[in-house]
Every structure is written in structure tokens, then in C-alpha cells.
Motif scaffolding. Structure first.
Motif, PDB file in Angstrom:
ATOM      1  N   SER A  14       6.240  13.279  -0.601  1.00  0.00           N
ATOM      2  CA  SER A  14       6.282  11.957  -0.699  1.00  0.00           C
ATOM      3  C   SER A  14       7.508  11.692  -2.365  1.00  0.00           C
ATOM      4  O   SER A  14       8.293  10.917  -1.715  1.00  0.00           O
ATOM      5  CB  SER A  14       5.663  11.148  -0.228  1.00  0.00           C
TER       6      SER A  14
ATOM      7  N   HIS B  91       5.759   2.877  -0.401  1.00  0.00           N
ATOM      8  CA  HIS B  91       5.174   3.284   0.836  1.00  0.00           C
ATOM      9  C   HIS B  91       4.810   1.642   1.827  1.00  0.00           C
ATOM     10  O   HIS B  91       4.627   0.685   1.536  1.00  0.00           O
ATOM     11  CB  HIS B  91       4.166   3.253   0.010  1.00  0.00           C
TER      12      HIS B  91
ATOM     13  N   TYR C 286       6.041  12.204   5.609  1.00  0.00           N
ATOM     14  CA  TYR C 286       6.122  10.552   5.043  1.00  0.00           C
ATOM     15  C   TYR C 286       6.500   9.773   5.774  1.00  0.00           C
ATOM     16  O   TYR C 286       6.030   9.403   6.280  1.00  0.00           O
ATOM     17  CB  TYR C 286       6.805  11.001   3.933  1.00  0.00           C
TER      18      TYR C 286
END
Length: 557
Positions: A29, A394, A61
Motif C-alpha cells: 500500500s 485509505h 490494495y
């Protein structure tokens, strides 16, 4: 038992939740995974007896899509492991929720330029006979809820030790790269008659974050549901925390050697975990991976052997300045052409270009440079600047996503004045374009929340000038006005966070306007001297070859 070719010679098992080795394999990631990949590569270069253990992440990811307002949408990053790895016939089981879950392993072999090989095992639960839920455990990196994360960590820690055993590896050290793999300590306790001393002798633990939320914590209810065996629960409470399972604490209590990833980070870690003694080994980057082709060609000509002996970069002054500048101009052209093609911003090759690319999250303060638009305009009047951003937030980081949208608002607000691009889907390939193609690498996280940072080291390998707050590795790398520039005061200054931010903003704008812009536009020889210093004084030292020498002599032997 499957006896893996060469396995008996492999002594050090390196466990990491993510390992980034190739752009086409989305098994990372960000910084932690890239560092792990660089560790594998340097170990191969140096012929170290290492084997990597990680999770497969079948859906990656995520692929980032940004609309015209900067709203981020995530898409699965489907890929085929069979294109890059070999599925091994070995299979082990781990107990999750009272039943056995089968785990298989894919083998990726990293081949070094030195013709040495380091194997990496990618653990996978998408195995016939597992339930649909269990088959998805190794699907998504950092996806799902706490229960999903703990299942992944059981597979990584417990399943990883069992897989190494099944394949015939003889391991003398287990290196936990962050707390995600700490459950391997429980498996080792079972194998060593519950002798903590024996297990500590086997284990090395590296922590990477000074942020509370960066340390995995699980309620004992979730632990009881998934792990279930009373004896294990009592052991986890004893070594991982009485009130909740803290994976960092578990790693600390079961390792003889513990380290942070910069000198400053060591101090912060000892404050976070009072009573524990930390060493420090400052991170590095894999030099050959993070030098663009234009500079590779240059180094090959003037510093033969640099790729496997990056300390040779200390002799960079044997390269004529005009060739350093030409290589930089070519790297910059590659980036500007890409940014113009992607964003249609009409950037040009001669304008001072500032780059900011990393995980988009609040503490990294990606919008700091826009805090005072009038001051920024004044900076731009002193000499034109253009800005290039990249980074993913994220999926559950709402503020991170908002910050991307804010940058798109500034792009609109400053249209016709300052050219700004935001490049979507930040990955290894784009990362290399950016760290080699900008003129200034900007880094301004809130102190002391940068454990180390490595992107600035990559920039320095390509002669790009660092401009950063004094935190993480930059406290060790910055010689003011020689290797780059600092933003704001030293960490020990006795000021409130608000006062520190005001000093940082003044510094940011003033150094750009009065020092960096005049030097770039009017005193090119001094600017090229900065570039040379970056390579000579930063790149030669802040690399994973030096880092792995330290791990071998201090942690593994």
C-alpha cells in the motif's frame, strides 16, 4: 514434507504484512511495503540468507480513480499471481474460529544483478476446501473489519511459521517487520516448551510508527472468538496486554532485539512504551530500484559498480556538472510530459517544480503549502513555481479523502497563476517518475509523527533537493543549505503546536521566496552543488545496503 530447494541454507525469516517488489504485483500500500521490498532486494544483492513471508492480497490494495472534484473512488486491483510466481504444493492449516483453515504459498524469487536469489512466500487462503469467507482472508490488504485483520494476522504469523517448517527451512531468526506478524511468537512458544527466553533469542522486532493508531490492537472478545484456545488467550494476555491485545507489545515482549527506524523514532518509541529498550537502525532505500534510467546511465559510466556498492555515490563529483543537470532535465521532461498528458495542465520544463507524493492522511499535512494563498502568490512572483501531487487516501480515511478534494479546489482557485497537477493512482512506477522528475521534494508532516520516511532518500538518489520538517530521517540527513533545507524549528524547541506551525509556515514561504527560487533561477551552479551534495552526502548512506549491514551485525548475528 516438501523439501524446498536451497531451503536448509536460509536462516533469516523476514515477516511483513506487505512486500512491494514489482509495480505489476499490487502486494503493497505504501512505505512499509516498499521498504520491505527494498529489504528483500538489498539482501539478495548482498547474498544474505533471507526468506520473505507475506500475504498474497489477491485484490491488491486498490486502484484509485479521481473525478473532476477530486472525489476518490476505489476499485479492486485484480491480478494473476500465476503470471509472476509459482504455486508450491505445500499446504498447512491454522485454527480460526474453532476450525482449520488451509493455507497455501506462492513462491516469488527475487533475482539480484549479483545473480543471488531471495525467495518470498506469499500466503494464500483461496484454497479448495476452505469456506467462501475463509478463501477471502488473503484478498485485500488492510481491508475489512478488526475480525478480518486478526484473521489475516493469524495466517501471517502462525501460518507463516508452519509454512516455513513444511518447506524445510531452518530458521535461526524471525524478523517481524511491524506488529502484524507478532502471533508468530505464540507459535514459537508452543514449539519451544513455552520458554520465553528461547523465543526471545529467535526474534527481532522492528516498529515503524510513532502514531497510536498505527499499532494494531484487538479486543479480547475478538481474540477469544477467533483464537479460542484458553491457554493461548492467557499467553496473549500475559505478553500482549491484560485489557486488549496490542500486537506491538506482543512483539516487544517476545524479542531480544527491538528497534525503531531512525534515531528520533527510537526516542519516541521509548516514550510510547516505557520500560522497553529500543535500538535504532535508520531506514534506507534500494539504490538501483529508485534511481531513474537517466541517472543509472550516468552512474554506470562514471561510478561502475555503484548498483551493488551504493557508497560509491560519494564520488559523484567525478561526474561533470553539466551531465548531472542534463540527466535531471531528461527525468524532469519525462514527469512533465506525463503530468500534462494526464491532467492537461500545460506545465513547462523550465519552471521550478515542487513534488509532494505519499499516503494522503491528515498528519502528513498535504495542504500546508496552501495555508496562506497570498504568501504563496508572493512566492510565485519571485520566480514561477509549479506543484505536482500524488497519493492515495485509505478507503476509510475520510479526512484523507477530503484533503485530496481540497487540493482540487486550490487547483481551481489558482488557475492561471500557479500550475498544479494531482496524478491519480500513485504506485512504484509513478513514484520513481516523481522522485526523479521534480526539483524540490516537499515533506511537512506534523512532528514527531514521521517515524523515518524514505521518499526523500529516493529523491536525493536522483539529485533532487529535499525541503522537509526536521523529523524522522531528515534530522540525520539535513545539513542546512548543504544537503537541502529544513522547515521550522528543531524538535526540542519549547513552543506550542500552534506556534510551531506558524514558524514552519514562515520558513516554508521565506526559504522558497528568498533562498531556493533565486538559487534555482539565478545561481544554477549553486543549485547543482546542492544536487551533488544530495547524492554525495545522502544517497551514499541512506540506502538499504547500509541498513542491512546494520541488521546483520546488530540483530541477526
Amino acid at each position: 514434507m516438501v523439501h524446498f530447494m536451497g531451503a536448509k541454507h536460509r536462516k533469516i525469516a523476514y515477516f511483513s504484512m506487505e512486500i512491494g517488489l514489482k509495480n505489476e504485483m499490487p502486494t503493497y500500500s505504501g512505505g512499509l511495503g516498499i521498504l520491505a521490498g527494498d529489504t528483500i532486494k538489498a539482501s539478495a544483492d548482498l547474498g544474505l540468507p533471507l526468506v520473505g513471508v507475506t500475504l498474497l492480497n489477491r485484490r491488491g490494495y486498490f486502484m484509485q480513480e479521481l473525478d473532476e472534484e477530486g472525489t476518490q473512488t476505489e476499485h479492486p486491483q485484480e491480478w494473476s499471481p500465476a503470471d509472476y510466481m509459482e504455486l508450491l504444493p505445500a499446504e498447512v492449516t491454522v485454527l480460526i474460529k474453532g476450525h482449520d483453515v488451509k493455507v497455501q504459498a506462492w513462491l516469488y524469487e527475487h533475482h539480484s544483478l549479483t545473480e543471488e536469489v531471495v525467495p518470498v512466500l506469499f500466503l494464500d487462503t483461496d484454497v479448495e476446501g476452505n469456506s467462501l469467507d475463509d478463501r477471502k482472508i488473503t484478498d485485500s490488504l488492510y481491508g475489512g473489519d478488526r475480525s478480518y485483520r486478526l484473521k489475516q494476522e493469524i495466517v501471517l504469523g502462525v501460518g507463516g511459521v508452519r509454512m516455513l517448517d513444511e518447506l524445510g527451512f531452518k530458521i535461526t531468526k524471525y524478523h517481524m517487520n511491524e506488529g502484524h506478524s507478532s502471533l508468530l511468537g505464540i507459535e514459537l512458544l508452543r514449539r519451544n516448551g513455552m520458554s520465553v527466553d528461547k523465543v526471545k533469542e529467535l526474534c527481532v522486532f522492528t516498529t515503524h510508527t510513532p502514531i497510536e493508531s498505527g499499532h494494531d490492537v484487538f479486543s479480547h472478545d475478538v481474540v477469544a472468538e477467533l483464537i479460542g484456545e484458553n491457554s493461548d488467550l492467557e499467553t496473549l494476555k500475559k505478553y500482549g496486554g491484560e485489557h486488549q491485545l496490542n500486537m506491538t507489545l506482543l512483539g516487544l515482549n517476545l524479542s531480544n532485539y527491538v528497534n525503531g527506524v531512525a534515531k528520533r523514532h527510537r526516542q519516541i518509541s521509548e516514550k510510547m512504551f516505557p520500560g522497553y529498550k529500543f535500538s535504532s537502525i535508520t531506514n534506507g532505500v534500494h539504490s538501483y530500484t529508485w534511481v531513474c534510467q537517466h541517472f543509472r546511465d550516468l552512474y554506470d559510466t562514471y561510478l561502475p559498480g555503484w548498483a551493488n556498492e551504493p557508497e560509491l555515490l560519494v564520488r559523484v563529483r567525478s561526474i561533470p556538472d553539466n551531465e548531472i543537470w542534463d540527466a535531471h532535465k531528461r527525468a524532469k521532461k519525462d514527469l512533465i510530459d506525463y503530468a500534462n498528458a494526464e491532467c492537461g495542465v500545460g506545465m513547462n520544463y523550465d519552471t521550478l517544480t515542487i513534488g509532494f507524493a505519499r499516503r494522503f492522511t491528515e498528519y502528513k499535512r498535504p495542504t500546508l503549502i496552501f495555508s496562506d494563498l497570498d504568501r504563496l502568490r508572493k512566492v510565485n512572483e519571485a520566480g514561477n513555481i509549479q506543484l505536482i501531487f500524488a497519493g492515495k487516501a485509505h478507503p476509510r480515511d475520510i479526512m484523507g479523502k477530503v484533503l485530496i478534494e481540497r487540493i482540487f479546489e486550490y487547483i481551481d482557485e489558482l488557475k492561471g497563476e500557479i500550475k498544479i497537477a494531482f496524478l491519480e493512482n500513485y504506485n512504484m512506477e509513478l513514484g520513481l517518475k516523481m522522485v526523479s522528475g521534480v526539483d524540490i521534494w516537499l515533506n511537512n508532516p506534523k512532528k514527531p509523527l514521521e517515524a523515518s520516511g524514505t521518499s526523500g532518500m529516493k529523491a536525493a538518489h536522483n539529485g533532487v533537493v529535499n525541503f522537509s520538517v526536521l523529523d524522522g530521517w531528515w534530522l540525520e540527513g539535513c545539513v542546512e543549505g548543504v544537503t537541502g533545507y529544513s522547515i521550522g524549528p528543531k524538535p526540542e524547541v519549547d513552543k506550542s503546536p500552534e506556534q510551531v506551525e506558524m514558524i514552519e509556515l514562515d520558513d516554508l514561504y521565506n526559504k522558497l521566496e528568498y533562498i531556493m527560487i533565486p538559487k534555482y533561477y539565478c545561481r544554477k551552479d549553486e543549485w547543482i552543488s546542492l544536487m551533488n551534495n544530495s547524492i554525495e552526502m545522502i544517497a551514499y548512506y541512506f540506502n538499504t545496503h547500509r541498513m542491512m549491514h546494520r541488521y546483520v551485525t546488530e540483530a541477526y548475528l
